[in-house]
Design a protein around this motif. Structure first.
Motif, PDB file in Angstrom:
ATOM      1  N   THR A  49       3.487  -5.798  12.398  1.00  0.00           N
ATOM      2  CA  THR A  49       2.114  -6.133  11.965  1.00  0.00           C
ATOM      3  C   THR A  49       2.072  -6.726  10.567  1.00  0.00           C
ATOM      4  N   LEU A  50       3.247  -7.110  10.050  1.00  0.00           N
ATOM      5  CA  LEU A  50       3.348  -7.723   8.720  1.00  0.00           C
ATOM      6  C   LEU A  50       2.752  -6.832   7.621  1.00  0.00           C
ATOM      7  N   GLY A  51       2.948  -5.549   7.762  1.00  0.00           N
ATOM      8  CA  GLY A  51       2.514  -4.599   6.739  1.00  0.00           C
ATOM      9  C   GLY A  51       1.168  -3.959   6.974  1.00  0.00           C
ATOM     10  N   LEU A  52       0.387  -4.483   7.910  1.00  0.00           N
ATOM     11  CA  LEU A  52      -0.961  -3.945   8.119  1.00  0.00           C
ATOM     12  C   LEU A  52      -0.948  -2.512   8.646  1.00  0.00           C
ATOM     13  N   TYR A  53       0.153  -2.121   9.291  1.00  0.00           N
ATOM     14  CA  TYR A  53       0.235  -0.771   9.858  1.00  0.00           C
ATOM     15  C   TYR A  53       0.611   0.276   8.809  1.00  0.00           C
ATOM     16  N   PHE A  54       0.899  -0.163   7.587  1.00  0.00           N
ATOM     17  CA  PHE A  54       1.418   0.749   6.566  1.00  0.00           C
ATOM     18  C   PHE A  54       0.535   1.981   6.336  1.00  0.00           C
ATOM     19  N   PRO A  55      -0.801   1.879   6.295  1.00  0.00           N
ATOM     20  CA  PRO A  55      -1.621   3.088   6.131  1.00  0.00           C
ATOM     21  C   PRO A  55      -1.392   4.111   7.242  1.00  0.00           C
ATOM     22  N   TRP A  56      -1.165   3.644   8.462  1.00  0.00           N
ATOM     23  CA  TRP A  56      -0.866   4.561   9.559  1.00  0.00           C
ATOM     24  C   TRP A  56       0.516   5.194   9.366  1.00  0.00           C
ATOM     25  N   PHE A  57       1.437   4.398   8.823  1.00  0.00           N
ATOM     26  CA  PHE A  57       2.780   4.892   8.502  1.00  0.00           C
ATOM     27  C   PHE A  57       2.684   6.036   7.499  1.00  0.00           C
ATOM     28  N   ILE A  58       1.896   5.845   6.443  1.00  0.00           N
ATOM     29  CA  ILE A  58       1.725   6.886   5.424  1.00  0.00           C
ATOM     30  C   ILE A  58       1.169   8.164   6.045  1.00  0.00           C
ATOM     31  N   CYS A  59       0.141   8.020   6.875  1.00  0.00           N
ATOM     32  CA  CYS A  59      -0.495   9.187   7.491  1.00  0.00           C
ATOM     33  C   CYS A  59       0.454   9.901   8.447  1.00  0.00           C
ATOM     34  N   ALA A  60       1.261   9.139   9.175  1.00  0.00           N
ATOM     35  CA  ALA A  60       2.210   9.754  10.109  1.00  0.00           C
ATOM     36  C   ALA A  60       3.231  10.603   9.372  1.00  0.00           C
ATOM     37  N   LEU A  61       3.768  10.091   8.262  1.00  0.00           N
ATOM     38  CA  LEU A  61       4.740  10.856   7.487  1.00  0.00           C
ATOM     39  C   LEU A  61       4.111  12.080   6.836  1.00  0.00           C
ATOM     40  N   GLN A  62       2.887  11.915   6.312  1.00  0.00           N
ATOM     41  CA  GLN A  62       2.198  13.047   5.693  1.00  0.00           C
ATOM     42  C   GLN A  62       1.888  14.117   6.737  1.00  0.00           C
ATOM     43  N   ARG A  63       1.483  13.689   7.935  1.00  0.00           N
ATOM     44  CA  ARG A  63       1.183  14.648   9.004  1.00  0.00           C
ATOM     45  C   ARG A  63       2.444  15.390   9.427  1.00  0.00           C
ATOM     46  N   TRP A  64       3.555  14.668   9.581  1.00  0.00           N
ATOM     47  CA  TRP A  64       4.819  15.290   9.983  1.00  0.00           C
ATOM     48  C   TRP A  64       5.267  16.310   8.936  1.00  0.00           C
ATOM     49  N   THR A  80      -0.411  28.358   9.156  1.00  0.00           N
ATOM     50  CA  THR A  80      -0.037  27.010   9.592  1.00  0.00           C
ATOM     51  C   THR A  80      -0.868  25.966   8.862  1.00  0.00           C
ATOM     52  N   MET A  81      -0.306  24.783   8.733  1.00  0.00           N
ATOM     53  CA  MET A  81      -0.980  23.718   8.005  1.00  0.00           C
ATOM     54  C   MET A  81      -1.057  22.464   8.861  1.00  0.00           C
ATOM     55  N   ARG A  82      -1.988  21.591   8.505  1.00  0.00           N
ATOM     56  CA  ARG A  82      -2.141  20.336   9.231  1.00  0.00           C
ATOM     57  C   ARG A  82      -2.744  19.285   8.320  1.00  0.00           C
ATOM     58  N   PHE A  83      -2.501  18.035   8.671  1.00  0.00           N
ATOM     59  CA  PHE A  83      -3.079  16.902   7.953  1.00  0.00           C
ATOM     60  C   PHE A  83      -3.915  16.111   8.954  1.00  0.00           C
ATOM     61  N   THR A  84      -5.191  15.899   8.642  1.00  0.00           N
ATOM     62  CA  THR A  84      -6.120  15.304   9.608  1.00  0.00           C
ATOM     63  C   THR A  84      -6.468  13.855   9.319  1.00  0.00           C
ATOM     64  N   GLY A  85      -5.927  13.296   8.245  1.00  0.00           N
ATOM     65  CA  GLY A  85      -6.253  11.912   7.905  1.00  0.00           C
ATOM     66  C   GLY A  85      -5.673  10.927   8.905  1.00  0.00           C
ATOM     67  N   THR A  86      -6.331   9.788   9.074  1.00  0.00           N
ATOM     68  CA  THR A  86      -5.871   8.751   9.995  1.00  0.00           C
ATOM     69  C   THR A  86      -5.690   7.429   9.265  1.00  0.00           C
ATOM     70  N   GLY A  87      -4.873   6.579   9.848  1.00  0.00           N
ATOM     71  CA  GLY A  87      -4.656   5.271   9.254  1.00  0.00           C
ATOM     72  C   GLY A  87      -5.935   4.453   9.178  1.00  0.00           C
ATOM     73  N   VAL A 120      -5.344  12.600   0.499  1.00  0.00           N
ATOM     74  CA  VAL A 120      -4.358  13.580   0.961  1.00  0.00           C
ATOM     75  C   VAL A 120      -4.927  14.997   0.889  1.00  0.00           C
ATOM     76  N   THR A 121      -5.514  15.370  -0.247  1.00  0.00           N
ATOM     77  CA  THR A 121      -6.015  16.744  -0.393  1.00  0.00           C
ATOM     78  C   THR A 121      -7.197  17.015   0.534  1.00  0.00           C
ATOM     79  N   ASP A 122      -8.126  16.078   0.613  1.00  0.00           N
ATOM     80  CA  ASP A 122      -9.315  16.297   1.436  1.00  0.00           C
ATOM     81  C   ASP A 122      -8.997  16.400   2.923  1.00  0.00           C
ATOM     82  N   ASN A 123      -7.828  15.907   3.308  1.00  0.00           N
ATOM     83  CA  ASN A 123      -7.432  15.967   4.720  1.00  0.00           C
ATOM     84  C   ASN A 123      -6.333  16.997   4.984  1.00  0.00           C
ATOM     85  N   THR A 124      -6.090  17.866   3.995  1.00  0.00           N
ATOM     86  CA  THR A 124      -5.119  18.950   4.173  1.00  0.00           C
ATOM     87  C   THR A 124      -5.871  20.242   4.480  1.00  0.00           C
TER      88      THR A 124
END
Length: 305
Positions: A49-64, A80-87, A120-124
């Protein structure tokens, strides 16, 4: 492992009066294969996606990362903890932040950084063993960050670097003062940092001198001493007024061993060991964070009776 996570989940267990008890500690359960899967798939999507997917990449790593962190007591009870933010949620703020930072020649970067911290904090979130929900938020502003950094850098410059320990303590204190943690409703839990530049100065100067004299080898011990100083000067205050103390139990020798071995194995495997290396680094920083009741002798001296 962030102190946002440390404060939120540790305090929630203590505040609820539920099954989680202290002392307790963090446990990171992520694996190298799990990290490899996250990075491989999301890197491909970002490239396609020529970099456009990067926000989803960030959220995926933070969620993992977040979902592989638990707070566990001696009886096996877990928070238990979770991250609810989306790309999709991050996309607009990320793109506009990047553009404004470039257009303003970097000035907007302070506001951009705060927006990322807020995201990050608001979605933790966390869930205690008895089902209580923990919500985290951040109230800092870009203007405050700009002012704090500007003054700090000026003082570091005019003192030829000697103000650095005070600067680092100021930044940690600023971060903690803007973290808001709500456990099981409206009960407010706070973090405070009691460390001072004067107390940190010795660690800082001795550490850098020894790092220079040992051609960099002592850096591992210096880094661990910095983590110890930060965590051991962190206090979590519950709605009841009771305090929880944070400590870091890792040693410089352990950190040096796993880091040096990891670097050697990355070279031998042409980088393939990177994922295992990263996981061991996260585990070292996470699993050595311990939470205990803040008896007088475990508190920073400024809080002791």
């Amino acid at each position: 492992m962030s102190d946002v996570q440390a404060g939120s989940v540790a305090a929630s267990g203590g505040a609820s009066g539920g099954a989680l008890t202290v002392p307790c500690g963090f446990k990171f359960s992520g694996t190298a294969w799990g990290l490899f899967g996250q990075v491989f798939v999301n890197y491909l999507l970002t490239a396609v996606t020529l970099g456009l997917y990067f926000p989803w990449f960030i959220c995926a790593l933070q969620r993992w990362t977040t979902e592989n962190i638990n707070l566990v007591d001696s009886q096996g009870n877990k928070v238990t903890m979770r991250f609810t933010g989306t790309g999709g949620e991050l996309f607009g703020a990320f793109i506009s932040g990047m553009i404004l930072t470039v257009v303003t020649f970097g000035v907007y970067g302070f506001w951009f950084a705060v927006n990322m911290i807020k995201f990050v904090t608001d979605n933790t979130e966390g869930t205690t063993p008895d089902g209580k929900q923990v919500k985290v938020s951040f109230t800092g502003t870009g203007g405050e960050l700009f002012g704090t950094l500007f003054v700090g850098y000026v003082l570091v410059f005019v003192t030829f670097g000697l103000y650095t320990p005070w600067f680092m303590c100021t930044m940690i204190r600023w971060l903690y003062s803007h973290i808001r943690i709500r456990a099981g409703g409206d009960d407010l839990i706070t973090l405070s940092f009691q460390g001072t530049g004067g107390a940190f100065l010795g660690i800082f100067i001795v550490g850098y001198i020894l790092t220079f004299l040992t051609l960099g080898i002592y850096w591992f011990w210096l880094q661990v001493n910095i983590w110890k100083f930060q965590h051991e000067n962190t206090v979590v205050t519950l709605p009841s007024g009771n305090r929880l103390a944070v400590s870091f139990t890792g040693t410089g020798g352990e950190f040096a061993g796993l880091s040096i071995v990891g670097i050697i194995l990355m070279c031998i495997t042409l980088g393939l060991y990177y994922f295992r290396f990263t996981v061991t680094q996260i585990q070292f920083q996470t699993d050595n964070i311990k939470i205990s009741s803040a008896a007088a002798n475990s508190l920073p001296k400024s809080l002791q009776a």
